[in-house]
Design a protein around this motif. Structure first.
Motif, PDB file in Angstrom:
ATOM      1  N   ARG B 341      36.643  38.146  42.966  1.00  0.00           N
ATOM      2  CA  ARG B 341      36.830  36.935  43.879  1.00  0.00           C
ATOM      3  C   ARG B 341      36.175  35.738  43.297  1.00  0.00           C
ATOM      4  NH1 ARG B 341      34.081  38.073  49.041  1.00  0.00           N
ATOM      5  NH2 ARG B 341      34.329  35.760  49.327  1.00  0.00           N
ATOM      6  N   ILE B 345      40.186  34.078  38.014  1.00  0.00           N
ATOM      7  CA  ILE B 345      41.197  33.900  38.915  1.00  0.00           C
ATOM      8  C   ILE B 345      42.292  34.765  38.430  1.00  0.00           C
ATOM      9  CG2 ILE B 345      43.023  32.254  39.774  1.00  0.00           C
ATOM     10  CD1 ILE B 345      40.169  31.524  40.771  1.00  0.00           C
ATOM     11  N   GLU B 347      45.256  35.679  39.124  1.00  0.00           N
ATOM     12  CA  GLU B 347      46.792  35.361  39.022  1.00  0.00           C
ATOM     13  C   GLU B 347      46.964  34.358  38.056  1.00  0.00           C
ATOM     14  OE1 GLU B 347      44.962  34.837  41.636  1.00  0.00           O
ATOM     15  OE2 GLU B 347      45.723  35.882  43.310  1.00  0.00           O
ATOM     16  N   MET B 348      45.941  33.999  37.116  1.00  0.00           N
ATOM     17  CA  MET B 348      46.101  32.989  36.119  1.00  0.00           C
ATOM     18  C   MET B 348      45.924  33.515  34.632  1.00  0.00           C
ATOM     19  SD  MET B 348      44.943  29.556  37.653  1.00  0.00           S
ATOM     20  CE  MET B 348      45.781  28.222  37.216  1.00  0.00           C
ATOM     21  N   ALA B 352      43.914  29.965  30.648  1.00  0.00           N
ATOM     22  CA  ALA B 352      43.471  29.282  31.786  1.00  0.00           C
ATOM     23  C   ALA B 352      42.168  29.395  32.014  1.00  0.00           C
ATOM     24  CB  ALA B 352      44.467  29.040  32.745  1.00  0.00           C
ATOM     25  N   MET B 356      38.732  27.157  32.082  1.00  0.00           N
ATOM     26  CA  MET B 356      38.513  26.755  33.642  1.00  0.00           C
ATOM     27  C   MET B 356      37.130  25.930  33.709  1.00  0.00           C
ATOM     28  SD  MET B 356      39.694  28.907  36.928  1.00  0.00           S
ATOM     29  CE  MET B 356      41.103  29.267  36.032  1.00  0.00           C
ATOM     30  N   ARG B 410      34.590  32.645  29.421  1.00  0.00           N
ATOM     31  CA  ARG B 410      34.648  31.255  30.176  1.00  0.00           C
ATOM     32  C   ARG B 410      33.218  30.501  30.033  1.00  0.00           C
ATOM     33  NH1 ARG B 410      35.199  30.995  36.483  1.00  0.00           N
ATOM     34  NH2 ARG B 410      37.468  31.511  36.124  1.00  0.00           N
TER      35      ARG B 410
END
Lengths: 334, 503
Positions: B341, B345, B347-348, B352, B356, B410
């Motif tokens: 959650r 992300i 769906e990316m 990306a 981020m 990230r």
């Protein structure tokens, strides 16, 4: 080439492009003057305002939001533009710039309610949908109409510039701007992240509130621009200008493949969605079909488009379920 | 003696590849309070869910009242007299106590009229049984937390509950309210109700329970009458597994203080008076029970719920962290607990997700540069050995361990001075787990200050240079990672020792 075909053939935009081309060829064959340059320009003129609203609706829906107030804001801005020109004696240019500012403030109101008070966009813009229209009606007492604009202003909506309808270059510029914003900048990237997961965006350090505010303010400004073009095209401004446009815009965006849940979608998809609806409603007139058919067919097209994106996923899910079901059975019997 | 109320035989339950319960047997007699004890993730919740029918066990049998139950569903468990009361009462706050009680009892029928006086009388009688002095007409929102719990118990009794599960019922009660609740429990026991009592407070188990079963890593490690066991033995049972010596040794020599907290508090997240320092090159472990405030503290440091008291110093300079953006600007990174959650992300793409949090740095002038982005993503795919088809693959196509590596990438890309890791190996397979441990060590060796929250006791012991123990919203003691053992950490987390003030 094969890979290119495989990756693009199933894409929503490709299917939609095929629909638009089919529509065009069909109406060209049944309607007498459908394919003429005059009629093509007519289609463009009639779709610029809804097209502008659909363009700015796209980033909003990408963030998982919605703006129902754009049509009402178009009406309010048209009235205020007329008022500034006729009663305050502004030049059309000055009145236009002020109107854009008013649009920004109205968009800012939506943005403030949504980001500060954390109210759902649907409720906020449902409220401002009534508020803006109500203001427009209150200002004109429901009867006042603004007409007799100078020819220099009407040029924008009725004449040709660079060989095309004069409003077309403005639309193209806005389309390029929104396309770049959504597809080529970190802003567009942020809109998608927010659409997929607002919480995830916060944890990634994306300024969620500022980004959301941005799309609603942009929608306000472009709604005002659409109001000016609308007034120039019809040569009059009335309180009921743009009634129902928000729904056309949302339809075009969703038809264009943007997920109403946010995250997924393209600006060129939206443009194709606008084209599909505009060609359909114009073509039916040329095919001597009653106007109501256009609404029905648009609805049908939208439902089919939604099905086309849901059905493959449904199959994939079924397949996945069958695959995971097997090992659990094995555990039970062992 | 008659057959037990409830008998579980060799229950197993797996989620995907994770075996949450590995052959647990458990019994509950009428008129007995049977305590269930175990670390976070030992399998208590899963076992409760099997009993209430929320989860179906993979193998094993369940007998209720001496009869084997083939397939237990929430509805059939209800009928057989199983009821559960959780920490947070599950009542309708806008309805009266009588209505809430009636909701569970009356058969649903849209056309039936409501007999209000009968409802009230029945509620009054049930509330009296649990010793609650509550007017049945009171709206539930006006009742205190313990009163709401009593309403829940009354409702369960009204439904004919014979097996009552209480999951940390005292977590938000005062000492006096706890005493009242214990009185009710003793009364219920006299009436022949069997109670499964879950609590982290060992004193309560000795005060109220007849027997205690300890779960560890999904297995039952013993059932004992409380009269034959003491606290020390219970703690040993809870943690007493062999700590595998797979943790990479600490090599770094802690340097200067990077992050210093002084009396940090945040009323909203119930954290108060937290003071500690983390040095460059140090792994500072944060241990404690679920709900002790560890994640809440991390959220304060990352600016999601900013502190409203105390001071934070970074490299000697006082800073205010008002938002995640300001935390990132100050060089603080946070890999959150809920990876799916918050951490990535799904769906990316991997690329990306990697960039981020550093949009401004890698995309100056806001224009996306996919070349630079992919180059950076490729670097982390190599460095962290992320198993992915390409940097353009969506994160949801990756395994849990590799998703976690993307979440880490990230923050590594942001070049932090302080990295907060919240349960960095939760739900990650063994191979990826040891890779992540090695990575954490390397980061510390490079001079990063690492704060690692973990409910995995061996991980805390194996990785931490120092261990801060959180309890009830604050750090109660700080232990040396070299000398601490499972017993001392668990005892401190349960509040069984005086706050030791080691540095």
């Amino acid at each position: 080439m094969k890979n290119f075909l495989r990756s693009n053939i199933a894409k929503h935009e490709t299917v939609l492009l095929a629909v638009v081309i089919t529509e065009w060829f069909y109406f060209n064959s049944v309607g007498a003057h459908f394919g003429s340059l005059d009629n093509t320009f007519d289609i463009v003129r009639h779709s610029v305002e809804i097209g502008l609203l659909a363009l700015v609706m796209t980033p909003i829906i990408l963030t998982g939001g919605i703006d129902l107030s754009v049509g009402s804001l178009l009406g309010l801005c048209a009235i205020l533009f007329g008022k500034l020109w006729r009663d305050a004696h502004f030049s059309p240019m000055a009145a236009g710039i002020c109107t854009l500012g008013i649009g920004a403030v109205a968009g800012g109101l939506n943005a403030t309610l949504i980001t500060w008070l954390r109210l759902p966009p649907l409720i906020v813009t449902l409220g401002t949908y009534s508020l803006f229209r109500g203001l427009a009606e209150a200002i004109t007492h429901g009867v006042d109409t603004f007409t007799k604009f100078p020819d220099s202003f009407l040029f924008l909506g009725q004449e040709r510039f660079l060989g095309m309808p004069a409003q077309a270059p403005i639309f193209i510029l806005v389309a390029i701007f929104v396309w770049l914003l959504v597809h080529r900048t970190t802003f567009g990237r942020s809109f998608r992240v927010i659409g997929f997961s607002p919480e995830g965006a916060r944890y990634a350090g994306i300024p969620v509130e500022r980004r959301i505010a941005m799309v609603y303010v942009l929608a306000g400004i472009i709604s005002a621009l659409a109001a000016i073009i609308y007034t120039a095209r019809l040569g009059q401004a009335k309180a009921d200008a743009g009634t129902g446009y928000e729904l056309y815009a949302i339809t075009a965006v969703v038809l264009g493949g943007t997920s109403i849940f946010g995250g997924i979608g393209t600006v060129h998809g939206t443009l194709l969605g606008v084209a599909a609806i505009a060609i359909l409603s114009n073509g039916l007139v040329h095919a001597r079909q009653p106007r109501e058919v256009a609404g029905m067919l648009t609805g049908l097209l939208l439902i089919l488009a939604l099905c086309s994106s849901v059905v493959p996923k449904l199959f994939a899910r079924l397949r996945a379920r069958r695959q995971t079901a097997a090992p659990i059975q094995a555990v039970k019997t062992s | 003696m008659s057959a037990p109320l409830l008998q579980l035989n060799s229950i197993t339950k797996s989620f995907d590849a994770v075996r949450a319960l590995k052959g647990v047997s458990f019994s509950l007699n009428a008129g007995e309070v049977h305590a269930l004890l175990g670390e976070n993730g030992a399998g208590k919740s899963t076992l409760i869910k099997v009993i209430t029918g929320a989860h179906q066990s993979n193998t094993g049998t369940i007998e209720i009242n001496g009869k084997t139950v083939e397939k237990l569903t929430p509805a059939s468990a209800h009928k057989l007299g199983v009821a559960a009361i959780y920490q947070q009462p599950a009542l309708f706050p806008d309805l009266s106590a009588a209505e809430n009680i009636a909701l569970g009892l009356e058969p649903p029928s849209a056309l039936r009229g409501i007999d209000w006086s009968q409802r009230r009388a029945q509620a009054r009688e049930l509330l009296k049984r649990v010793g609650a002095d509550i007017d049945p007409g009171t709206e539930v929102r006006e009742l205190s937390m313990p009163q709401q719990q009593l309403v829940e118990i009354a409702r369960s009794l009204g439904k004919g509950a014979r097996i009552l599960i209480m999951d940390e019922p005292t977590a938000s009660l005062t000492q006096k309210e706890v005493e009242l609740l214990f009185g009710v429990i003793r009364q219920l026991r006299k009436d022949g109700v069997g109670i499964i009592y879950i609590s982290h407070r060992l004193e309560e188990i000795f005060a109220v329970a007849d027997r205690v079963t300890v779960l560890r890593d999904g297995e039952s490690v013993g059932t004992h009458p409380v009269s034959e066991i003491d606290k020390a033995k219970l703690i040993r049972l809870m943690v007493g597994r062999e700590v595998a010596a797979i943790y990479p040794p600490s090599q770094s020599v802690p340097g200067a203080v990077v992050l210093a907290l002084s009396k940090i508090g945040c009323a909203q997240s119930q954290v108060h008076d937290v003071s500690f320092e983390v040095r460059a090159g140090e792994v500072f472990g944060l241990a404690g029970l679920v709900g002790a405030g560890r994640t809440e503290l991390a959220r304060i440091l990352f600016g999601i719920t900013p502190a409203d008291s105390g001071t934070i110093q970074l490299n000697g300079k006082t800073i205010t962290i008002q938002s995640p953006q300001s935390a990132i600007d100050d060089g603080i990174g946070y890999v959150p607990e809920d990876r799916r959650r918050h951490g990535v992300i799904l769906e990316m793409s991997v690329a990306a997700n990697t960039t981020m949090s550093i949009h401004r740095r890698i995309f100056p002038g806001t224009w996306l540069r996919s070349g630079a982005e992919r180059e950076l993503a490729q670097k982390y795919i190599r460095d962290l050995a992320i198993k992915t088809f390409s940097d353009e693959s969506h994160v949801n196509t990756l395994s849990g361990g590799n998703q976690q590596k993307v979440a880490l990438a990230r923050w590594l890309a942001s070049g932090p001075k302080v990295l907060i890791l919240d349960e960095p190996t939760q739900g990650v397979d063994v191979g990826a787990k040891s890779e992540i441990h090695k990575l954490i060590r390397n980061l510390a060796a490079q001079g990063l200050a690492v704060i690692m929250i973990s409910s995995d006791l061996p991980e805390i012991l194996g990785m931490s240079d120092r261990i801060g123990i959180m309890r009830a919203g604050t750090i109660t003691s700080i232990l040396d990672g070299k000398t601490a053992d499972a017993g001392t950490v668990m005892a401190a987390a349960l509040g069984q020792t005086r706050p030791a003030t080691a540095l």
